[in-house]
Enzyme design. Structure first.
Site, PDB file in Angstrom:
ATOM      1  N   ASP A 299      -1.966 -47.650  43.164  1.00  0.00           N
ATOM      2  CA  ASP A 299      -1.938 -46.048  42.945  1.00  0.00           C
ATOM      3  C   ASP A 299      -2.268 -46.060  41.578  1.00  0.00           C
ATOM      4  O   ASP A 299      -1.979 -46.800  40.636  1.00  0.00           O
ATOM      5  CB  ASP A 299      -0.560 -45.222  42.912  1.00  0.00           C
ATOM      6  CG  ASP A 299      -0.688 -43.966  43.589  1.00  0.00           C
ATOM      7  OD1 ASP A 299      -1.792 -43.136  43.285  1.00  0.00           O
ATOM      8  OD2 ASP A 299       0.199 -43.423  44.176  1.00  0.00           O
TER       9      ASP A 299
ATOM     10  N   ASP B 189      -4.949 -40.828  41.942  1.00  0.00           N
ATOM     11  CA  ASP B 189      -4.176 -39.330  41.838  1.00  0.00           C
ATOM     12  C   ASP B 189      -4.942 -38.254  41.484  1.00  0.00           C
ATOM     13  O   ASP B 189      -5.519 -38.418  40.305  1.00  0.00           O
ATOM     14  CB  ASP B 189      -2.938 -39.900  40.947  1.00  0.00           C
ATOM     15  CG  ASP B 189      -1.840 -38.671  40.918  1.00  0.00           C
ATOM     16  OD1 ASP B 189      -1.221 -38.427  42.007  1.00  0.00           O
ATOM     17  OD2 ASP B 189      -1.432 -38.173  39.703  1.00  0.00           O
TER      18      ASP B 189
ATOM     19  N   GLU C 291      -6.942 -38.223  45.941  1.00  0.00           N
ATOM     20  CA  GLU C 291      -6.175 -37.085  46.342  1.00  0.00           C
ATOM     21  C   GLU C 291      -6.882 -35.902  45.904  1.00  0.00           C
ATOM     22  O   GLU C 291      -7.135 -35.987  44.651  1.00  0.00           O
ATOM     23  CB  GLU C 291      -4.633 -37.198  45.332  1.00  0.00           C
ATOM     24  CG  GLU C 291      -3.849 -36.046  45.734  1.00  0.00           C
ATOM     25  CD  GLU C 291      -2.756 -35.838  44.902  1.00  0.00           C
ATOM     26  OE1 GLU C 291      -1.669 -35.508  45.386  1.00  0.00           O
ATOM     27  OE2 GLU C 291      -2.551 -36.439  43.758  1.00  0.00           O
TER      28      GLU C 291
ATOM     29  N   HIS D  14       5.042 -39.157  49.643  1.00  0.00           N
ATOM     30  CA  HIS D  14       6.104 -39.138  48.527  1.00  0.00           C
ATOM     31  C   HIS D  14       6.080 -37.844  47.693  1.00  0.00           C
ATOM     32  O   HIS D  14       7.128 -37.338  47.113  1.00  0.00           O
ATOM     33  CB  HIS D  14       5.556 -40.373  47.517  1.00  0.00           C
ATOM     34  CG  HIS D  14       4.555 -40.025  46.689  1.00  0.00           C
ATOM     35  ND1 HIS D  14       3.306 -40.181  47.131  1.00  0.00           N
ATOM     36  CD2 HIS D  14       4.600 -39.550  45.462  1.00  0.00           C
ATOM     37  CE1 HIS D  14       2.388 -39.754  46.422  1.00  0.00           C
ATOM     38  NE2 HIS D  14       2.822 -39.337  45.179  1.00  0.00           N
ATOM     39  N   ASP D  15       5.018 -36.741  47.828  1.00  0.00           N
ATOM     40  CA  ASP D  15       5.003 -35.425  47.207  1.00  0.00           C
ATOM     41  C   ASP D  15       5.394 -34.653  48.653  1.00  0.00           C
ATOM     42  O   ASP D  15       5.145 -33.368  48.146  1.00  0.00           O
ATOM     43  CB  ASP D  15       3.578 -35.281  46.878  1.00  0.00           C
ATOM     44  CG  ASP D  15       3.502 -35.702  45.414  1.00  0.00           C
ATOM     45  OD1 ASP D  15       4.564 -36.099  44.587  1.00  0.00           O
ATOM     46  OD2 ASP D  15       2.465 -36.179  44.972  1.00  0.00           O
TER      47      ASP D  15
END
Length: 549
Positions: free
Chosen positions: A96, A197, A252, A326-327
């Site tokens: 990431d 991200d 993302e 995770h979000d």
């Protein structure tokens, strides 16, 4: 067709995956100890959320040092061992990376604070006050103004996320050169790609105009999402790093329309391999607002998924398929039944995802049907976004009980509970005190699930194998069969050699549907299937995959 288009990615949130030293926080050696488990599952790639040095205000997405592994996770030597151990098992590693912003503890920002003349000052986005106030009306994703005033400089810096996450100035060529240099450092370590991200936010409108606030989405994003130079910057990244290293990359791309997602992921443009988009996981946002007790209609969900399937496929784009991460809260708690029909629900979601076109992602614990945390008090939360949202809800007049219910449904902390490995204390995650402690006892763990005859883990294994071996699932066309069906999601994948039909009952009631002649069952989430005279009876949360050659 690229090999990664047939593979399955497994997302690891290192803090919550496996602790090896008893400090209550998952670490690199813990991941290494579970690689055989992941190899058995059949995954081809691991996506690791950030493990760089960070103060942890946004769980590692606030990077203070891009070049160092945070000691809480281990050492660089241990990370290199992880790479080698994974590669020996035929598993690639995607790291990431956050390049829209840094931590305010990053050396660049600490230098930027010293003076307006400091060379690093222009690494970030600064503006003078306007009539004694913020430069514009943009809102932070973490609530409140997107600007932070620094009295010593009499200037504001932009932070689209937490106040401790100042946005980088991508218009500055020196910033881009620093970023490319850093990405090459990790490429030289031998990693296999990046998950980028909030990458579609790196290019802001240089005038930073006020937004209109005509809708809940008019919070500034109209002037930084998919901004004026974002494709140019990504192509530059591809030429400098991604292409030469044959990287797998996923961006993302929140609030991105299909027309833009195609640009990001069409291989001819040389930008990204695939796109994470979020329209389908906003289907229960009431009036577009996240922090509400939301309810969704299956027809809305299937419409969104179908639009992305048809249009991305037709224009050469590529989807990253997922239900949660995770979000996001756990999809099993959000879209199906995590109680009586927990096993069936977990398998249903897996089948629907793996039948679609794109690269499927499994978030740790999906394969054992882990569910939401269901915390009952705000003191049990660590996540800044959730805590800020709770206090904003209370301030707006929402009761504490309802605010907690909203967090139980929508908080990303739901998916951050430590991985449940066995039935020992703390589910075998740690011998110490876990950084995030479950409040409910759950008899689901890797140990207990694997003892079941028809278990969720093996269902995922079957789907992963199928993805690798049925070409129609990779490049076949897609067709939604009934856009008005609010109970059963039915779609076909087809090419000139045959069809695959997926039918999924998203309700707790039995449903009957017609099936054309010539289809045979290849997988189902119940032990036996009722298919008689062209009619299939779907029990609660039953899903089936049929094939017609």
């Amino acid at each position: 067709m690229k090999e990664w288009q047939k593979e399955t990615v497994y997302q690891i949130y290192p803090r919550s995956f496996q602790d090896s030293n008893g400090d209550g926080i998952g670490d690199i050696n813990g991941i290494i100890s579970r690689l055989d488990y992941l190899q058995k599952l059949g995954i081809g790639l691991i996506w690791l959320t950030p493990m760089y040095v960070s103060p942890g205000n946004d769980n590692g997405y606030d990077i203070a040092d891009y070049y160092q592994i945070d000691p809480v996770f281990g050492t660089m030597a241990e990370f290199e061992n992880l790479l080698n151990q994974a590669h020996e098992r035929g598993i690639k590693i995607i790291m990431d990376m956050v390049v829209n912003h840094t931590s305010d503890q990053n050396r660049w920002f600490q230098e930027a604070l010293k003076s307006k003349d400091n060379p690093y000052h222009d690494y970030y986005i600064w503006r003078d006050p306007v009539d004694g106030h913020e430069p514009n009306n943009w809102v932070s994703k973490f609530s409140g103004s997107a600007w932070k005033y620094v009295p010593e400089l009499d200037q504001y810096y932009l932070h689209l996320y937490d106040v401790t996450q100042p946005d980088l100035n991508w218009r500055n060529e020196k910033v881009r050169a620093e970023i490319f240099k850093m990405l090459k450092f990790w490429a030289n370590k031998g990693i296999d790609g990046f998950r980028l991200d909030v990458i579609n936010n790196i290019s802001k409108d240089k005038n930073l105009p006020n937004d209109t606030f005509k809708t809940p989405l008019d919070d500034g994003r109209n002037f930084y999402t998919n901004g004026p130079h974002v494709h140019e910057y990504l192509h530059e990244m591809y030429e400098e790093v991604f292409g030469p290293n044959n990287f797998v990359t996923v961006g993302e791309l929140s609030s991105t329309p299909i027309s833009e997602a195609v640009k990001y992921t069409n291989p001819k443009r040389q930008e990204l391999s695939m796109a994470f988009t979020f329209h389908h996981v906003k289907v229960d946002y009431t009036g577009g607002k996240k922090w509400t007790l939301g309810h969704y209609k299956l027809t809305d969900l299937t419409r969104i998924l179908s639009e992305w399937q048809v249009k991305m496929g037709a224009q050469g784009g590529w989807n990253a398929l997922f239900w949660d991460n995770h979000d996001q809260p756990r999809a099993i708690s959000r879209f199906t039944d995590d109680g009586k029909y927990r096993d069936q629900s977990a398998k249903l979601l897996a089948m629907v995802e793996f039948g679609l076109q794109g690269t499927p992602y499994i978030y740790q614990g999906d394969e054992i049907a882990m569910k939401n945390a269901y915390f009952t008090d705000i003191s049990q939360y660590n996540d800044h976004e959730s805590i800020n949202a709770y206090h904003a809800l209370i301030k707006s007049g929402v009761s504490k009980d309802e605010a907690i219910k909203i967090l139980q449904q929508k908080s990303r902390e739901n998916s951050r509970l430590p991985m449940q490995w066995d039935s020992s204390k703390n589910y075998g995650f740690t011998t110490g005190q876990p950084w995030l402690k479950p409040i409910h006892h759950d008899d689901y763990s890797v140990e207990t699930v694997l003892k079941k005859k028809s278990n969720v883990f093996n269902f995922y294994r079957a789907l992963i194998f199928m993805r690798k071996n049925k070409q129609v699932l990779t490049d076949g066309a897609y067709k939604l069969l009934d856009s008005h069906d609010n109970s059963v999601y039915s779609y076909e994948r087809f090419d000139d050699k045959g069809k695959i039909l997926v039918m999924a009952n998203f309700t707790g009631e039995t449903q009957e549907r017609k099936v054309a002649d010539g289809f045979n069952l290849i997988l189902g989430n119940y032990d036996n299937i009722e298919l008689n005279n062209g009619t299939v009876t779907l029990r609660p949360y039953e899903s089936i995959m049929l094939e017609n050659k």
